[in-house]
Write an enzyme that holds these catalytic residues in place. Structure first.
Site, PDB file in Angstrom:
ATOM      1  N   LEU A 136      -7.223  -0.270   3.113  1.00 58.06           N
ATOM      2  CA  LEU A 136      -7.298   0.883   3.281  1.00 58.06           C
ATOM      3  C   LEU A 136      -7.062   1.761   2.394  1.00 58.06           C
ATOM      4  O   LEU A 136      -6.531   1.723   1.290  1.00 58.06           O
ATOM      5  CB  LEU A 136      -6.266   1.198   4.351  1.00 58.06           C
ATOM      6  N   LEU A 147      10.164   4.919 -11.679  1.00 59.05           N
ATOM      7  CA  LEU A 147      10.366   4.745 -10.357  1.00 59.05           C
ATOM      8  C   LEU A 147       9.608   3.686  -9.861  1.00 59.05           C
ATOM      9  O   LEU A 147      10.031   2.939  -8.920  1.00 59.05           O
ATOM     10  CB  LEU A 147      10.315   5.990  -9.595  1.00 59.05           C
ATOM     11  N   LYS A 159       9.629   8.514 -14.627  1.00 56.28           N
ATOM     12  CA  LYS A 159      10.996   8.052 -14.619  1.00 56.28           C
ATOM     13  C   LYS A 159      11.200   6.582 -14.252  1.00 56.28           C
ATOM     14  O   LYS A 159      12.276   6.066 -13.850  1.00 56.28           O
ATOM     15  CB  LYS A 159      12.017   8.921 -13.631  1.00 56.28           C
ATOM     16  N   ASN A 217       0.876  -1.365   0.124  1.00 54.16           N
ATOM     17  CA  ASN A 217      -0.070  -0.114   0.006  1.00 54.16           C
ATOM     18  C   ASN A 217       1.077   1.202   0.085  1.00 54.16           C
ATOM     19  O   ASN A 217       2.028   1.262   0.201  1.00 54.16           O
ATOM     20  CB  ASN A 217      -0.990  -0.047   1.241  1.00 54.16           C
ATOM     21  N   PHE A 218       0.219   2.383  -0.384  1.00 52.72           N
ATOM     22  CA  PHE A 218       1.045   3.910  -0.195  1.00 52.72           C
ATOM     23  C   PHE A 218       2.092   3.943  -1.091  1.00 52.72           C
ATOM     24  O   PHE A 218       3.061   4.458  -0.930  1.00 52.72           O
ATOM     25  CB  PHE A 218       1.442   4.140   1.011  1.00 52.72           C
ATOM     26  N   LEU A 219       1.988   3.230  -2.208  1.00 51.29           N
ATOM     27  CA  LEU A 219       3.028   3.502  -3.282  1.00 51.29           C
ATOM     28  C   LEU A 219       2.744   4.833  -3.861  1.00 51.29           C
ATOM     29  O   LEU A 219       1.724   5.195  -4.302  1.00 51.29           O
ATOM     30  CB  LEU A 219       2.902   2.554  -4.366  1.00 51.29           C
ATOM     31  N   THR A 268      -4.122  -3.256  -4.085  1.00 54.89           N
ATOM     32  CA  THR A 268      -5.351  -2.539  -4.961  1.00 54.89           C
ATOM     33  C   THR A 268      -5.000  -1.693  -5.892  1.00 54.89           C
ATOM     34  O   THR A 268      -3.925  -1.009  -5.582  1.00 54.89           O
ATOM     35  CB  THR A 268      -6.461  -2.345  -4.076  1.00 54.89           C
TER      36      THR A 268
HETATM   37  C1  LIG Z   1     -11.466   6.081  -3.089  1.00 54.24           C
HETATM   38  C2  LIG Z   1     -12.887   6.181  -3.191  1.00 54.24           C
HETATM   39  C3  LIG Z   1     -13.847   7.113  -3.406  1.00 54.24           C
HETATM   40  C4  LIG Z   1     -13.687   8.455  -4.023  1.00 54.24           C
HETATM   41  O1  LIG Z   1     -13.028   8.661  -4.873  1.00 54.24           O
HETATM   42  C5  LIG Z   1     -14.519   9.423  -3.573  1.00 54.24           C
HETATM   43  N1  LIG Z   1     -15.237   9.562  -2.388  1.00 54.24           N
HETATM   44  C6  LIG Z   1     -15.837  10.737  -2.270  1.00 54.24           C
HETATM   45  C7  LIG Z   1     -15.387  11.581  -3.356  1.00 54.24           C
HETATM   46  N2  LIG Z   1     -14.584  10.668  -4.179  1.00 54.24           N
HETATM   47  C8  LIG Z   1     -13.953  11.165  -5.129  1.00 54.24           C
HETATM   48  O2  LIG Z   1     -15.093   6.532  -3.402  1.00 54.24           O
HETATM   49  C9  LIG Z   1     -15.194   5.358  -2.606  1.00 54.24           C
HETATM   50  C10 LIG Z   1     -15.849   4.612  -2.298  1.00 54.24           C
HETATM   51  C11 LIG Z   1     -15.576   3.259  -1.765  1.00 54.24           C
HETATM   52  C12 LIG Z   1     -14.199   2.833  -1.578  1.00 54.24           C
HETATM   53  C13 LIG Z   1     -13.310   3.724  -2.084  1.00 54.24           C
HETATM   54  O3  LIG Z   1     -11.733   3.577  -1.705  1.00 54.24           O
HETATM   55  C14 LIG Z   1     -11.811   2.461  -1.165  1.00 54.24           C
HETATM   56  C15 LIG Z   1     -10.200   2.458  -0.573  1.00 54.24           C
HETATM   57  C16 LIG Z   1      -9.301   3.070  -1.566  1.00 54.24           C
HETATM   58  N3  LIG Z   1      -7.828   2.884  -1.188  1.00 54.24           N
HETATM   59  C17 LIG Z   1      -6.954   4.006  -1.709  1.00 54.24           C
HETATM   60  C18 LIG Z   1      -6.771   3.875  -3.180  1.00 54.24           C
HETATM   61  C19 LIG Z   1      -7.620   3.915  -3.915  1.00 54.24           C
HETATM   62  C20 LIG Z   1      -7.341   3.697  -5.279  1.00 54.24           C
HETATM   63  C21 LIG Z   1      -5.996   3.914  -5.629  1.00 54.24           C
HETATM   64  N4  LIG Z   1      -5.354   3.764  -4.700  1.00 54.24           N
HETATM   65  C22 LIG Z   1      -5.540   3.797  -3.447  1.00 54.24           C
HETATM   66  C23 LIG Z   1     -13.566   5.176  -2.684  1.00 54.24           C
END
Ligand SMILES: Cc1c(C(=O)c2nccn2C)oc2cccc(OCCCNCc3cccnc3)c12
Length: 403
Positions: A403, A127, A125, A114-116, A150
């Site tokens: 998360l 990375l 680049k 997570n948190f890439l 994810t």
């Molecule tokens: C993100 C996210 C958003 C939104 O983008 C959003 N909500 C309100 C306004 N916006 C624009 O809505 C969701 C509903 C269910 C689960 C979710 O995310 C599940 C957990 C996400 N993990 C973090 C992540 C997600 C995608 C890529 N990298 C990290 C989200």
């Protein structure tokens, strides 16, 4: 279904860090050092995932990192940073935490990646692939060969995909920031009224989770989870960490609280249900009035409502669970609203299809893809129909929440 690569051993893996461009150096972050958590916070607060229109950016807080990066069995070596050699500035990060995954009953010692994050000025680049190779090397050195991650974007072969859904809590603010629109023929007062919730939770016996509940709540959760094909197995210690959050979270104030966990205790002192949600705000990037969007994310839950039936899809079991979950998650929305959150987010995973429509969760325009590294598994239904529409009848077999 099963591992893709042949069985390897740690001594086959290089002990040398993966080569980096000369101007950069690897650094292992120490998340027990406040100033290094600060570096991670600043990097992600300015450079992490945004929504498609770049209106919002995830605002993972310092407390969120203290909670999510240090579960039982966490390793310092798996909090990998890249700094600019000449200035020491942190410009990239990636993390792994240990998890016991179960895929259709096969337990695989894995990590969750997570948190890439790569600084905006260093995109292109190459990375990110180097960060992934380096953290894979460090995890393999510990004799772990599988990973779960994810992404909002589509990469090769997701094991499942779920749809974003949203339950407005503060409709006026969501309108101000452009997250919702006024439907034709509707007025603002009508929309606000449509999403108005009671003052407080209504489930009898509902109260915050306490340390003395862990024994019962963990056992209920472990039984409930068996119904899913993709789950994370939690030890009691892991259950305590993720749902009580350690002493920092147990004594958190409203603006530092991240994890919210509740149980239902019946008149015989038995824990019959449990649910949790976490706070992960968005920074609003282009609004002069509102700076942050408060967001609650449905996390894990469990109920004994259908455990007396031996088939999850028995109509009587389904309606008993549907009724109970609707009651519980509606209370979660009320508690989230009382915690000043503006929207409550959920995926189409778990048994969410049973309550999303009834509780007025609307489909979002995002999808979350789930990936298993080095493990081939037949696709697992994520609760959406083939046309990507979510439908109350289609229930998912995805039990993990990332998360
Ligand atoms: C993100 C996210 C958003 C939104 O983008 C959003 N909500 C309100 C306004 N916006 C624009 O809505 C969701 C509903 C269910 C689960 C979710 O995310 C599940 C957990 C996400 N993990 C973090 C992540 C997600 C995608 C890529 N990298 C990290 C989200």
């Amino acid at each position: 279904e099963g591992p893709i690569d042949r069985k390897k051993t740690p001594d086959e893996i290089s002990s040398e860090p993966f080569p980096l461009l000369a101007e950069f150096e690897w650094c292992t972050m120490d998340v027990n050092d406040k100033s290094q958590v600060e570096d991670i916070f600043v990097l992600l607060n300015e450079n992490y995932v945004e929504d498609r229109d770049a209106s919002f950016r995830f605002k993972y807080t310092r407390e969120f990192f203290n909670w999510s990066l240090k579960p039982p069995g966490w390793k310092k070596d798996w909090h990998v940073g890249v700094r600019v050699r000449s200035t020491g500035k942190l410009v990239a990060f990636i993390s792994a935490i240990p998890v016991n995954l179960s895929v259709r009953g096969n337990v695989i010692k894995s990590v969750e990646i997570n948190f890439l994050c790569v600084h905006k000025q260093l995109r292109g680049k190459r990375l990110a692939p180097v960060l992934i190779k380096e953290i894979t090397r460090r995890v393999n050195k510990c004799d772990i060969w599988f990973a779960l991650y994810t992404s909002g974007t589509v990469l090769p072969s997701p094991v499942s995909v779920c749809r974003y859904t949203h339950r407005p809590l503060n409709w006026n603010k969501l309108l101000d920031v452009g997250f919702v629109q006024l439907p034709p023929g509707a007025s603002k007062p009508q929309m606000v009224a449509n999403y108005t919730l009671p003052k407080g939770p209504t489930t009898k016996g509902l109260r915050p989770l306490k340390p003395e509940d862990v024994e019962q709540a963990h056992s209920l959760f472990e039984k409930y989870q068996r119904r899913f094909d993709l789950v994370q197995e939690f030890s009691k210690e892991e259950f305590s960490h993720w749902f009580l959050g350690g002493s920092e979270q147990m004594h958190a104030t409203p603006d530092t609280k991240v994890i919210y966990s509740y149980v239902v205790e019946n008149e015989h002192g038995k824990i019959t249900d449990f649910f949790s949600f976490y706070s992960l705000p968005f920074t609003i990037l282009n609004n002069s009035v509102h700076k942050e969007l408060g967001i609650g994310y449905l996390f894990y839950y469990a109920s004994d409502a259908d455990l007396i039936y031996n088939n999850r899809f028995d109509p009587k079991a389904t309606s008993a669970l549907k009724e109970r979950l609707s009651q519980l998650i509606n209370d979660a929305c009320i508690l989230a609203r009382n915690a000043k959150m503006d929207v409550f987010n959920a995926l189409t995973s778990q048994d969410n299809a049973l309550f999303l429509e009834k509780l007025k969760f609307g489909p979002g325009d995002g999808f979350l893809n789930f990936y298993l590294f080095n493990y081939r598994a037949f696709p697992i239904t994520g609760g959406i129909q083939d046309d990507q529409d979510y439908d109350v009848k289609k229930r998912s077999n995805v039990g993990v929440v990332m998360l």
